[in-house]
Motif scaffolding. Structure first.
Motif, short mmCIF file in Angstrom:
data_model
loop_
_atom_site.label_atom_id
_atom_site.label_comp_id
_atom_site.label_asym_id
_atom_site.label_seq_id
_atom_site.Cartn_x
_atom_site.Cartn_y
_atom_site.Cartn_z
N ARG A 1 0.82 -1.22 -0.05
CA ARG A 1 0.05 0.05 -0.04
C ARG A 1 0.78 1.32 -0.01
NH1 ARG A 1 -3.19 0.62 4.36
NH2 ARG A 1 -1.51 -0.15 5.79
N VAL A 2 0.25 2.24 -0.56
CA VAL A 2 1.03 3.42 -0.64
C VAL A 2 1.31 4.14 0.88
CG1 VAL A 2 0.87 6.19 -1.19
CG2 VAL A 2 0.23 4.16 -2.79
N ALA A 3 0.28 4.04 1.74
CA ALA A 3 0.48 4.30 2.88
C ALA A 3 1.63 3.51 3.74
CB ALA A 3 -1.00 3.90 3.89
N GLU A 4 2.30 2.66 3.26
CA GLU A 4 3.42 2.05 3.80
C GLU A 4 4.76 2.38 3.37
OE1 GLU A 4 0.79 -1.98 4.83
OE2 GLU A 4 1.66 -1.87 2.97
N LEU A 5 4.82 3.26 2.58
CA LEU A 5 5.76 3.78 1.66
C LEU A 5 7.05 4.11 2.68
CD1 LEU A 5 4.71 5.72 -1.37
CD2 LEU A 5 5.84 3.53 -1.54
N ALA A 6 6.57 4.88 3.54
CA ALA A 6 7.37 5.51 4.62
C ALA A 6 7.60 4.67 5.86
CB ALA A 6 7.38 6.96 4.99
N ASP A 7 7.30 3.30 5.91
CA ASP A 7 7.09 2.45 7.08
C ASP A 7 8.21 1.45 6.70
OD1 ASP A 7 6.68 1.02 9.15
OD2 ASP A 7 4.84 0.22 8.53
N PRO A 8 9.52 1.64 7.06
CA PRO A 8 10.53 0.66 6.59
C PRO A 8 10.50 -0.60 7.45
CG PRO A 8 11.43 2.37 7.96
CD PRO A 8 10.21 2.88 7.75
N VAL A 9 11.21 -1.42 7.10
CA VAL A 9 11.55 -2.59 7.87
C VAL A 9 12.96 -2.49 8.56
CG1 VAL A 9 11.84 -5.08 8.04
CG2 VAL A 9 10.16 -4.18 6.67
N ILE A 10 13.17 -2.41 9.45
CA ILE A 10 14.51 -2.08 10.19
C ILE A 10 15.23 -3.41 10.45
CG2 ILE A 10 15.70 -0.97 11.94
CD1 ILE A 10 14.47 1.20 10.18
N VAL A 11 16.35 -3.47 9.72
CA VAL A 11 16.99 -4.93 9.92
C VAL A 11 18.35 -4.62 10.77
CG1 VAL A 11 18.08 -6.67 8.81
CG2 VAL A 11 16.23 -5.73 7.54
N GLU A 12 18.39 -5.01 11.80
CA GLU A 12 19.61 -4.92 12.92
C GLU A 12 20.86 -5.86 12.31
OE1 GLU A 12 16.78 -6.26 13.53
OE2 GLU A 12 15.43 -4.31 14.51
N SER A 13 22.02 -5.18 12.75
CA SER A 13 23.11 -5.88 12.20
C SER A 13 23.50 -6.79 13.69
CB SER A 13 24.17 -4.88 12.00
OG SER A 13 25.67 -5.58 12.05
#
Length: 396
Positions: free
Chosen positions: A107-119
């Motif tokens: 969805r467009v609403a999720e464009l600025a909702d990233p998945v944060i992958v931790e090192s």
């Protein structure tokens, strides 16, 4: 941190009537083994997860098993919808799936909702923000993105602007607290400038003119693109992974697989081609029937899906049956008789107009239909038939 960039799985695809689900399942087996062996922390699927909006039950079951196995192998999975997918159906249960490490962005609403992958290994604790940009149909999303012109380039730019704004905000917050670096990945299903298309892809714009410039991804550490089926490097940090399997004979010589993308404290450190064997192989063969049936160098093609072009001056009888005695998976049979290129320069109507008598009209038709003129015996038979007609007409 290792991130695997894939796209265009097209689960449920058929190839000239041949179902590919077994080959796709085999490819997923190799994918899971690779992810577990390499310690991949995130697997990206940049659109066209399914081949059609309403996938079959067995196709959905294959994806379900793949997601379970990949998360069991220790990876998070991030999927976006492509132009072949139904965004609504693919996105069903996304919030629930997220709890299990499967992140779906449709969805467009999720464009600025990233998945944060931790090192898991960095001494400085850097993270990677993965932004999922689904396929953006301009006519449907232009208003939501505040774009007046409904085209792929303006809606993509508007989407990237939202991502940049969110990325700058997050980096500012991390800087203020002394946290480690935040790197960025954008997944996008689009046709970017410089990409080479294949016949198995569905056009995103009439005439292929609506192409997104790669400059639209400026300021992004890595752009993981989907849609084009050939693995391609548009820039060091802008790439297509291509499809995992060949979905047209035009892709027969394309290397298939994925990109293994590695990040370090300072950002993108390397991008490597990776792939694994598959039993789904293609061969494009050309020659006379006798040449193809007798050439020992074509042994590898005997177990491959084949596209065969016969160049015999005269079309062989039972051509497909005879070809399949050696190449049983021949799916496409074409004819391009020797000398055909020269004849192609003259239209059939042009040859008719230039014919001097009835015999030349018949010979021209013969050549047009069979790809060669009549031999001496056939020419004599035509002459006899024409003489018989003339005699019959004269007797009336």
């Amino acid at each position: 941190m290792k991130i695997l960039h894939t796209s265009d799985w097209h689960l449920g695809r058929s190839f000239h009537g041949l179902g590919l689900l077994a080959a796709q399942s085999e490819w997923i087996d190799g994918l899971v083994e690779f992810v577990a062996a390499e310690g991949v922390e995130a697997v990206l699927v940049s659109g066209d997860v399914y081949d059609r909006a309403l996938p079959g039950v067995d196709v959905v079951a294959l994806l379900d098993r793949a997601l379970v196995r990949l998360t069991d192998a220790g990876a998070r999975v991030i999927l976006t919808s492509g132009n072949h997918d139904s965004a609504v159906r693919l996105g069903f249960g996304a919030r629930l799936l997220e709890r299990a490490g499967v992140h779906v962005r449709t969805r467009v609403a999720e464009l600025a909702d990233p998945v944060i992958v931790e090192s898991s290994e960095s001494s400085e604790g850097f993270e990677v923000a993965v932004y999922g940009v689904p396929y953006l149909e301009p006519r449907l999303v232009a208003d939501e993105l505040g774009v007046e012109e409904a085209g792929h380039t303006p809606v993509t730019r508007a989407a990237i602007e939202r991502i940049h704004a969110d990325l700058e905000r997050r980096r500012g917050e991390r800087s203020a607290t002394g946290a480690g670096a935040l790197h960025s990945v954008v997944m996008a299903h689009t046709f970017a400038s410089g990409g080479i298309s294949a016949e198995s892809e569905r056009a995103l714009a009439v005439g292929g003119l609506d192409v997104v410039p790669i400059e639209a991804f400026s300021g992004i550490d890595y752009a993981a693109l989907g849609h084009l089926h050939g693995r391609q490097r548009l820039a060091e940090n802008v790439r297509y992974s291509g499809s995992p399997l060949a979905y047209s004979f035009g892709e027969a010589r394309q290397p298939k697989g994925a990109w293994l993308v590695e990040f370090g404290d300072s950002g993108l450190t390397s991008v490597k081609e990776v792939g694994w064997p598959t039993s789904h192989r293609l061969a494009v063969l050309r020659g006379t029937l006798d040449e193809l049936l007798g050439d020992p160098e074509l042994a590898d093609a005997e177990s491959a899906c084949c596209q065969v072009t016969l160049t015999d001056a005269e079309r062989p009888q039972r051509a497909m049956e005879r070809v399949r005695t050696r190449f049983p998976l021949t799916l496409s049979l074409q004819f391009d008789p020797a000398g055909g290129a020269e004849r192609a320069g003259t239209t059939y109507s042009g040859r008719l107009a230039a014919a001097r008598d009835d015999l030349e009209v018949c010979c021209g038709f013969f050549d047009h239909v069979r790809g060669r003129g009549p031999n001496d015996e056939e020419r004599a038979a035509l002459e006899g038939a024409l003489d018989a007609v003339r005699l019959a007409e004269a007797a009336q």
